[in-house]
Design a protein around this motif. Structure first.
Motif, PDB file in Angstrom:
ATOM      1  N   ILE A   5       0.891  -1.165   0.000  1.00 15.44           N
ATOM      2  CA  ILE A   5       0.000   0.000   0.000  1.00 15.44           C
ATOM      3  C   ILE A   5       0.921   1.204   0.000  1.00 15.44           C
ATOM      4  O   ILE A   5       1.819   1.298   0.840  1.00 15.44           O
ATOM      5  N   PHE A  51     -16.752   6.635  -1.867  1.00 15.84           N
ATOM      6  CA  PHE A  51     -16.327   6.274  -0.521  1.00 15.84           C
ATOM      7  C   PHE A  51     -15.294   5.153  -0.525  1.00 15.84           C
ATOM      8  O   PHE A  51     -14.319   5.181   0.219  1.00 15.84           O
ATOM      9  N   LEU A  52     -15.512   4.168  -1.388  1.00 13.19           N
ATOM     10  CA  LEU A  52     -14.622   3.002  -1.417  1.00 13.19           C
ATOM     11  C   LEU A  52     -13.550   3.159  -2.490  1.00 13.19           C
ATOM     12  O   LEU A  52     -13.673   3.995  -3.392  1.00 13.19           O
ATOM     13  N   ARG A  53     -12.529   2.325  -2.406  1.00  9.53           N
ATOM     14  CA  ARG A  53     -11.527   2.267  -3.472  1.00  9.53           C
ATOM     15  C   ARG A  53     -12.176   1.722  -4.743  1.00  9.53           C
ATOM     16  O   ARG A  53     -13.238   1.113  -4.697  1.00  9.53           O
ATOM     17  N   ILE A  94      -3.150   0.078  -3.690  1.00  5.46           N
ATOM     18  CA  ILE A  94      -2.829  -1.227  -3.102  1.00  5.46           C
ATOM     19  C   ILE A  94      -2.705  -2.226  -4.250  1.00  5.46           C
ATOM     20  O   ILE A  94      -3.611  -2.342  -5.077  1.00  5.46           O
ATOM     21  N   ALA A 223     -15.569  -4.309  -2.137  1.00  2.00           N
ATOM     22  CA  ALA A 223     -15.274  -3.237  -1.179  1.00  2.00           C
ATOM     23  C   ALA A 223     -13.776  -3.194  -0.911  1.00  2.00           C
ATOM     24  O   ALA A 223     -13.136  -2.168  -1.123  1.00  2.00           O
ATOM     25  N   CYS A 224     -13.172  -4.321  -0.470  1.00  2.00           N
ATOM     26  CA  CYS A 224     -11.768  -4.240  -0.047  1.00  2.00           C
ATOM     27  C   CYS A 224     -10.781  -4.575  -1.164  1.00  2.00           C
ATOM     28  O   CYS A 224      -9.799  -3.888  -1.366  1.00  2.00           O
ATOM     29  N   PHE A 226      -8.938  -7.349  -1.092  1.00  2.00           N
ATOM     30  CA  PHE A 226      -7.884  -8.248  -0.590  1.00  2.00           C
ATOM     31  C   PHE A 226      -8.436  -9.388   0.282  1.00  2.00           C
ATOM     32  O   PHE A 226      -7.747  -9.916   1.143  1.00  2.00           O
ATOM     33  N   CYS A 229     -13.874  -8.682   2.704  1.00  2.00           N
ATOM     34  CA  CYS A 229     -15.291  -8.292   2.788  1.00  2.00           C
ATOM     35  C   CYS A 229     -16.255  -9.343   2.237  1.00  2.00           C
ATOM     36  O   CYS A 229     -17.419  -9.348   2.599  1.00  2.00           O
TER      37      CYS A 229
ATOM     38  N   THR B 266     -15.819  -0.954   8.590  1.00  2.00           N
ATOM     39  CA  THR B 266     -15.750  -0.607   7.171  1.00  2.00           C
ATOM     40  C   THR B 266     -14.455   0.120   6.785  1.00  2.00           C
ATOM     41  O   THR B 266     -13.955  -0.059   5.670  1.00  2.00           O
ATOM     42  N   ASN B 268     -11.544  -0.522   7.479  1.00  2.00           N
ATOM     43  CA  ASN B 268     -10.489  -1.481   7.098  1.00  2.00           C
ATOM     44  C   ASN B 268     -10.454  -1.744   5.591  1.00  2.00           C
ATOM     45  O   ASN B 268      -9.416  -2.096   5.038  1.00  2.00           O
ATOM     46  N   PHE B 269     -11.610  -1.624   4.938  1.00  2.00           N
ATOM     47  CA  PHE B 269     -11.681  -1.884   3.491  1.00  2.00           C
ATOM     48  C   PHE B 269     -10.977  -0.780   2.710  1.00  2.00           C
ATOM     49  O   PHE B 269     -10.421  -1.012   1.643  1.00  2.00           O
ATOM     50  N   ASP B 271      -8.706   1.591   4.093  1.00  2.00           N
ATOM     51  CA  ASP B 271      -7.304   1.689   4.509  1.00  2.00           C
ATOM     52  C   ASP B 271      -6.977   0.517   5.430  1.00  2.00           C
ATOM     53  O   ASP B 271      -7.307   0.541   6.610  1.00  2.00           O
ATOM     54  N   PRO B 272      -6.342  -0.528   4.897  1.00  3.93           N
ATOM     55  CA  PRO B 272      -6.060  -1.707   5.729  1.00  3.93           C
ATOM     56  C   PRO B 272      -5.097  -1.415   6.888  1.00  3.93           C
ATOM     57  O   PRO B 272      -4.903  -2.256   7.753  1.00  3.93           O
TER      58      PRO B 272
END
Lengths: 259, 303
Positions: A5, A51-53, A94, A223-224, A226, A229, B266, B268-269, B271-272
């Motif tokens: 990251i 909001f999310l990546r 990431i 969402a994540c 990796f 989620c 949430t 964590n998704f 910024d881990p």
């Protein structure tokens, strides 16, 4: 494969055609080894709106200059906002995430079928196929000639065939109707496809009918990115699997596609 | 040096920052990004007695400052966890807490009994608030009677620290908290997700396969803070504060409202590494305000 990251800065961004851009990001740390098919999660601006990546296939990597690039089609707020970034703007990324395309044995012949921005992972794949002496043919499709990008790049790695919906380049019609699929010389050992799901399903069906090993790259919402989620799952013969970890590349016969 | 220790029941936590179930996998997914041993604790992905495939795709929709999910407790079952995951994560120097779920009280009991003897699992989180399953889940957490029934049943079979995770989808969360306290809970955690939905106006279709799903992220934070404060004032057992915590300031707000510890979800998704940044941020805040122990901040809201 260790994921990193790290903050990047925009090296440059250019629009070969309206609504599509290539963005190159410079990393301040060494770029880890990236395999064809891997993707990155970019933090666009973490605003209430985005909001999310957002996940993007990795187009190319210059390890020496620490530059990683992406081919992005604007489809919503996230891709739209990223497209307004300027040189020097910060983007946290990431990667490398997900699995990668498998490479067939020496001397095999591969067909890469890409529609729209689905060609994004094919540059890294073409490089890897060349390293392994695989004869490569590209079949690229789009609405019109101006929508088909990076053709000179692909021509370095093999024969390039085209279809356009308006007939301005190559055969007229849908990519899945290209005459190569009817050709008596259709003797590929492997088909890779990436793009809109209906296209991948049709290509997958053709591959299955001819018993050709076929890999598709999925683009499920996540969402994540990796493995945490469990939002991006796809149905497989072994139950739900995460597109971000067990994918994004799947053998078409592993998926529960009704084709 | 700021003292970051907090105590939940008979468990000492090295700091008040833990990660919320369902947002942190089994910890291993974050190994490339952070040193897991620095965390106060890890609440692992929800476990059920048997393998569950969860809900169909699409399971997620982004919303303003948040997201909806309908994962539906996809997991390989408690036996798989004990045989394959526990041996990998048991040596982390942090509290590993199992989140348990069931469609019936018997299923909850089955999971809890199997976890009793795992030396490195010092606590369970009884999830009576999952909004994304057809049977059980939130149904147990939305009436005092059923919340008492399941808490009481688990209390009878589970010997170690019992945390009950509460649903915000109720008229009076303090009543439910009092009910589970009375039934033997050692702590409560709140809030689980708020039931919500999202629609695509062009296609006229819902964005989630199950139409409704659980809302999380900063969008729910004011509701979560209010509920933590209400529950803190209603019960004597400690509270884990959860709901849209994105940074150290958010975490401190929850502690001031009465949380003994917090769970990061949430965030964590996105910024881990955020959980570690929050630990460092709380420490900086304490040094800046000359606070010796984080315990002095718990419920220190001035009204």
């Amino acid at each position: 494969m260790r994921k990193v990251i790290a903050d990047h800065v925009v090296e440059d961004i250019h629009y070969p055609v309206e609504g599509n851009y290539i963005i190159r990001l410079k990393s301040h740390v060494n770029i880890p080894p990236v395999k064809p098919g891997n993707f990155a999660q970019l933090l666009i601006n973490n605003s209430p709106d985005v909001f999310l990546r957002r996940p993007f296939s990795i187009l190319n990597v210059d390890y020496k200059k620490r530059i990683i690039s992406f081919y992005v089609k604007i489809i919503g707020k996230g891709t739209g906002q990223l497209g307004k970034y300027k040189k020097g703007d910060k983007v946290n990324a990431i990667y490398p995430l997900g699995n990668s395309f498998s490479i067939p044995g020496l001397g095999n012949k591969a067909l890469l079928v890409g529609g729209g921005s689905g060609i994004a992972p094919f540059i890294l794949l073409a490089k890897e196929l060349r390293k392994n002496n695989i004869r490569t043919t590209f079949l690229l499709g789009g609405k019109s000639k101006k929508n088909i990008l990076l053709t000179e790049e692909f021509e370095k790695y093999g024969e390039v065939l085209f279809t356009t919906e308006d007939g301005s380049l190559g055969e007229k019609g849908l990519i899945t109707d290209h005459s190569i699929f009817q050709s008596a010389h259709f003797d590929f050992d492997k088909i890779y496809t990436c793009g809109p799901e209906p296209m991948m399903k049709t290509i997958g069906k053709i591959a299955r009918q001819r018993s050709i090993n076929c890999e598709v790259s999925l683009e499920n919402k996540m969402a994540c990115g990796f493995g945490a989620c469990l939002c991006c799952v796809t149905e497989t013969v072994e139950g739900n699997k995460r597109v971000c970890m067990e994918g994004p590349v799947f053998n078409v016969n592993f998926l529960k596609w009704q084709i | 040096m700021a003292d970051m220790n907090v105590k939940i029941h008979n468990l000492e936590f090295k700091n008040p920052v833990t990660t919320a179930s369902g947002t942190f996998g089994f910890g291993v997914e974050f190994e490339d990004f952070i040193d897991l041993n620095l965390l106060g604790g890890i609440f692992v992905k929800g476990l059920t007695l048997k393998n569950r495939e969860g809900n169909p795709y699409p399971r997620m929709a982004e919303t303003a400052s948040g997201m909806l999910n309908v994962v539906g407790l996809q997991n390989k079952g408690v036996d798989y966890f004990i045989e394959n995951i526990y041996p990998v994560i048991k040596n982390y120097d942090t509290h590993i807490i199992a989140n348990i779920n069931g469609s019936t009280i018997e299923e909850y009991i089955g999971v809890a009994e199997k976890l009793n003897d795992l030396e490195k699992i010092p606590a369970i989180e009884l999830n009576i608030s999952c909004p994304n399953v057809k049977q059980g889940g939130m149904l147990f957490g939305t009436s005092c009677r059923s919340a008492i029934a399941v808490t009481d049943a688990i209390r009878k079979v589970y010997k170690k620290t019992l945390i009950v995770k509460l649903s915000p989808n109720v008229t009076d969360i303090a009543e439910i908290a009092k009910a589970v306290e009375g039934a033997g809970a050692d702590a409560v955690s709140l809030i689980n997700t708020l039931l919500g939905m999202a629609v695509n106006a062009e296609t006229r279709r819902p964005l989630l396969s199950t139409v409704t799903g659980g809302l999380s992220g900063p969008a729910v934070k004011p509701v979560a803070l209010r509920m933590v404060w209400q529950v803190y004032n209603a019960i004597k057992i400690p509270v884990f504060g959860i709901g849209g915590i994105m940074n150290a300031t958010d975490a401190i707000e929850f502690i001031l409202a009465g949380a003994t510890a917090v769970q990061i979800g949430t965030a964590n998704f996105i910024d881990p590494q955020v959980s570690i940044k929050i630990i460092n941020g709380i420490e900086e805040y304490m040094n800046h305000h000359n606070i010796k122990s984080v315990k002095d901040l718990i419920g220190a809201l001035e009204i």
